[in-house]
Enzyme design. Structure first.
Site, PDB file in Angstrom:
ATOM      1  N   LYS A  71       0.816  -1.229   0.000  1.00  0.00           N
ATOM      2  CA  LYS A  71       0.000   0.000   0.000  1.00  0.00           C
ATOM      3  C   LYS A  71       0.849   1.278   0.000  1.00  0.00           C
ATOM      4  CE  LYS A  71      -4.318  -1.588   2.101  1.00  0.00           C
ATOM      5  NZ  LYS A  71      -5.312  -1.336   3.151  1.00  0.00           N
ATOM      6  N   ASP A 107     -10.052   3.497   2.241  1.00  0.00           N
ATOM      7  CA  ASP A 107     -10.297   2.833   3.538  1.00  0.00           C
ATOM      8  C   ASP A 107     -11.009   3.733   4.546  1.00  0.00           C
ATOM      9  OD1 ASP A 107      -9.372   0.253   3.098  1.00  0.00           O
ATOM     10  OD2 ASP A 107      -7.297   0.744   3.634  1.00  0.00           O
ATOM     11  N   GLY A 134      -1.838   1.005   9.636  1.00  0.00           N
ATOM     12  CA  GLY A 134      -2.255   1.478   8.316  1.00  0.00           C
ATOM     13  C   GLY A 134      -3.739   1.807   8.236  1.00  0.00           C
TER      14      GLY A 134
HETATM   15  N1  LIG Z   1     -12.622  -4.106   7.189  1.00  0.00           N
HETATM   16  C1  LIG Z   1     -11.698  -3.659   6.381  1.00  0.00           C
HETATM   17  O1  LIG Z   1     -11.993  -3.207   5.251  1.00  0.00           O
HETATM   18  C2  LIG Z   1     -10.255  -3.630   6.810  1.00  0.00           C
HETATM   19  C3  LIG Z   1      -9.319  -2.872   6.079  1.00  0.00           C
HETATM   20  C4  LIG Z   1      -7.992  -2.859   6.520  1.00  0.00           C
HETATM   21  C5  LIG Z   1      -7.619  -3.591   7.642  1.00  0.00           C
HETATM   22  N2  LIG Z   1      -8.550  -4.325   8.302  1.00  0.00           N
HETATM   23  C6  LIG Z   1      -8.180  -5.076   9.512  1.00  0.00           C
HETATM   24  O2  LIG Z   1      -7.688  -4.135  10.462  1.00  0.00           O
HETATM   25  C7  LIG Z   1      -6.685  -4.705  11.287  1.00  0.00           C
HETATM   26  C8  LIG Z   1      -5.452  -3.798  11.291  1.00  0.00           C
HETATM   27  O3  LIG Z   1      -4.906  -3.753   9.988  1.00  0.00           O
HETATM   28  P1  LIG Z   1      -3.690  -2.760   9.622  1.00  0.00           P
HETATM   29  O4  LIG Z   1      -3.445  -2.918   8.176  1.00  0.00           O
HETATM   30  O5  LIG Z   1      -3.906  -1.406  10.164  1.00  0.00           O
HETATM   31  O6  LIG Z   1      -2.492  -3.454  10.447  1.00  0.00           O
HETATM   32  P2  LIG Z   1      -1.152  -2.776  11.023  1.00  0.00           P
HETATM   33  O7  LIG Z   1      -0.760  -1.611  10.191  1.00  0.00           O
HETATM   34  O8  LIG Z   1      -0.198  -3.907  11.204  1.00  0.00           O
HETATM   35  O9  LIG Z   1      -1.580  -2.211  12.486  1.00  0.00           O
HETATM   36  C9  LIG Z   1      -1.897  -3.102  13.537  1.00  0.00           C
HETATM   37  C10 LIG Z   1      -2.394  -2.296  14.746  1.00  0.00           C
HETATM   38  O10 LIG Z   1      -2.803  -3.227  15.757  1.00  0.00           O
HETATM   39  C11 LIG Z   1      -2.078  -2.949  16.963  1.00  0.00           C
HETATM   40  N3  LIG Z   1      -1.833  -4.207  17.686  1.00  0.00           N
HETATM   41  C12 LIG Z   1      -1.380  -5.371  17.158  1.00  0.00           C
HETATM   42  N4  LIG Z   1      -1.292  -6.319  18.127  1.00  0.00           N
HETATM   43  C13 LIG Z   1      -1.695  -5.708  19.286  1.00  0.00           C
HETATM   44  C14 LIG Z   1      -1.820  -6.145  20.638  1.00  0.00           C
HETATM   45  N5  LIG Z   1      -1.522  -7.403  21.002  1.00  0.00           N
HETATM   46  N6  LIG Z   1      -2.279  -5.267  21.562  1.00  0.00           N
HETATM   47  C15 LIG Z   1      -2.606  -3.994  21.207  1.00  0.00           C
HETATM   48  N7  LIG Z   1      -2.488  -3.509  19.942  1.00  0.00           N
HETATM   49  C16 LIG Z   1      -2.037  -4.361  18.997  1.00  0.00           C
HETATM   50  C17 LIG Z   1      -0.794  -2.298  16.515  1.00  0.00           C
HETATM   51  O11 LIG Z   1      -0.234  -1.573  17.584  1.00  0.00           O
HETATM   52  P3  LIG Z   1       1.334  -1.200  17.610  1.00  0.00           P
HETATM   53  O12 LIG Z   1       1.478   0.030  16.766  1.00  0.00           O
HETATM   54  O13 LIG Z   1       1.639  -0.982  19.027  1.00  0.00           O
HETATM   55  O14 LIG Z   1       2.073  -2.391  17.024  1.00  0.00           O
HETATM   56  C18 LIG Z   1      -1.331  -1.406  15.375  1.00  0.00           C
HETATM   57  O15 LIG Z   1      -1.936  -0.243  15.889  1.00  0.00           O
HETATM   58  C19 LIG Z   1      -6.438  -6.107  10.735  1.00  0.00           C
HETATM   59  O16 LIG Z   1      -7.155  -7.025  11.500  1.00  0.00           O
HETATM   60  C20 LIG Z   1      -7.017  -6.045   9.315  1.00  0.00           C
HETATM   61  O17 LIG Z   1      -7.485  -7.289   8.859  1.00  0.00           O
HETATM   62  C21 LIG Z   1      -9.861  -4.352   7.921  1.00  0.00           C
END
Ligand SMILES: NC(=O)c1ccc[n+]([C@@H]2O[C@H](COP(=O)([O-])OP(=O)(O)OC[C@H]3O[C@@H](n4cnc5c(N)ncnc54)[C@H](OP(=O)(O)O)[C@@H]3O)[C@@H](O)[C@H]2O)c1
Length: 285
Positions: A71, A107, A134
């Site tokens: 991305k 998004d 992200g």
């Molecule tokens: N519905 C949709 O259209 C859609 C679109 C995009 C993403 N998603 C979902 O959204 C979620 C996040 O995606 P992303 O792309 O943003 O991932 P990402 O960039 O890897 O961010 C992950 C986030 O989760 C936090 N996190 C991870 N493990 C944690 C824990 N054990 N305790 C507390 N915080 C924790 C991280 O905190 P730190 O910064 O401290 O590591 C960070 O803020 C995923 O489940 C993805 O499948 C859904």
């Protein structure tokens, strides 16, 4: 739909990409609207991204969705990037407009539309956003233009504070804090909307929630952007507390609907897209 010499192609590029719901959602939408378009998935590794984007341009691929891990890096290979995607620092949708590749990020708009289409008004509201990754960043950009107060809570507090700082020019009061039970207790007491954009609760972590169940009340509207599982522990706890809930599938559908409209200039058949996604998810279990 019959594939002919005039059929145009849209695709998703990512690694891994085999489990993406986007082909099912967009092919259902193209069929419904009667467009001569087909949507496929291409698994593209990090070192192949540049060739893949140049190849898509050469082949006249009409539209692309971009997913993890490309991305951000895909921005290097585009001709134009719209302001929202530039600010977020990530592109999830590309339009090939007569050989010019234009990048967008749908998004944030998708998440806020998911709330509104479920009857949740965002104006003059306090929204607590969990996460600063992200997806959270995209949601924060959109939310900061709509709500009165945005509180970003993240495990790595520096990321929450940094994101809040970037958003200072928007209308909303934005603050970044550490994600902890004490802070949740304090912030949720006065919040209207809670959005989980962390990966806590995502398969196979199904039994975990980022929020203790006793902090959820019927005064809150709760959206979890995770869609695998469909009903996360957070959403189940929120329903039990009497809160209004919105599932991650809705954000997925609405970010896809915004992309569909960028590619086709037609109104997206949202209900058809949602039905296709839910059927696919249920059949996968
Ligand atoms: N519905 C949709 O259209 C859609 C679109 C995009 C993403 N998603 C979902 O959204 C979620 C996040 O995606 P992303 O792309 O943003 O991932 P990402 O960039 O890897 O961010 C992950 C986030 O989760 C936090 N996190 C991870 N493990 C944690 C824990 N054990 N305790 C507390 N915080 C924790 C991280 O905190 P730190 O910064 O401290 O590591 C960070 O803020 C995923 O489940 C993805 O499948 C859904």
């Amino acid at each position: 739909m019959t594939i002919s010499g005039k059929t145009r192609v849209c695709a998703i590029i990512g690694d891994p990409v085999q489990h993406s719901l986007s082909p099912v959602i967009h092919n259902a939408a193209f069929n419904e609207v009667g467009l001569n378009l087909v949507y496929v998935a291409f698994n593209v590794g990090v070192t192949e991204l540049k060739d893949a984007i140049l190849g898509a341009k050469t082949l006249g691929i009409h539209g692309l969705n971009i997913t993890m891990p490309h991305k951000h890096s895909v921005m290097n290979y585009l001709d134009k990037i719209n302001m929202t995607a530039k600010n977020i620092g990530a592109v999830n949708t590309i339009l090939n407009k007569n050989g010019i590749l234009i990048g967008y990020n749908t998004d944030g708009a998708g998440a806020m539309l998911a709330l509104k289409e479920n009857g949740i008004c965002t104006e003059e509201k306090k929204l607590v956003l969990l996460g600063a990754g992200g997806a959270a960043k995209a949601i924060a950009y959109q939310a900061a233009q709509e709500v009165e107060e945005l509180v970003i809570l993240n495990r790595t507090v520096e990321k929450a504070k940094q994101l809040a700082k970037i958003l200072h020019s928007f209308n909303a009061k934005v603050i970044g804090k550490m994600l902890s039970n004490n802070v949740l207790y304090k912030e949720l007491t006065t919040a209207n909307i809670l959005v989980n954009a962390t990966s806590v609760g995502m398969y196979p972590d199904n039994n975990n929630s980022p929020v203790p169940s006793d902090l959820l009340t019927s005064d809150l509207c709760v959206m979890d952007i995770i869609y695998n599982p469909l009903n996360t522990k957070l959403l189940n706890d929120a329903k039990y507390a009497g809160a209004k809930t919105v599932s991650g599938v809705d954000m997925l559908i609405y970010q896809g609907a915004v992309a569909f409209e960028i590619w086709t200039k037609c109104t997206a058949p949202v209900e058809v897209m949602k039905k296709a996604a839910l059927n696919e998810l249920i059949n996968r279990v």
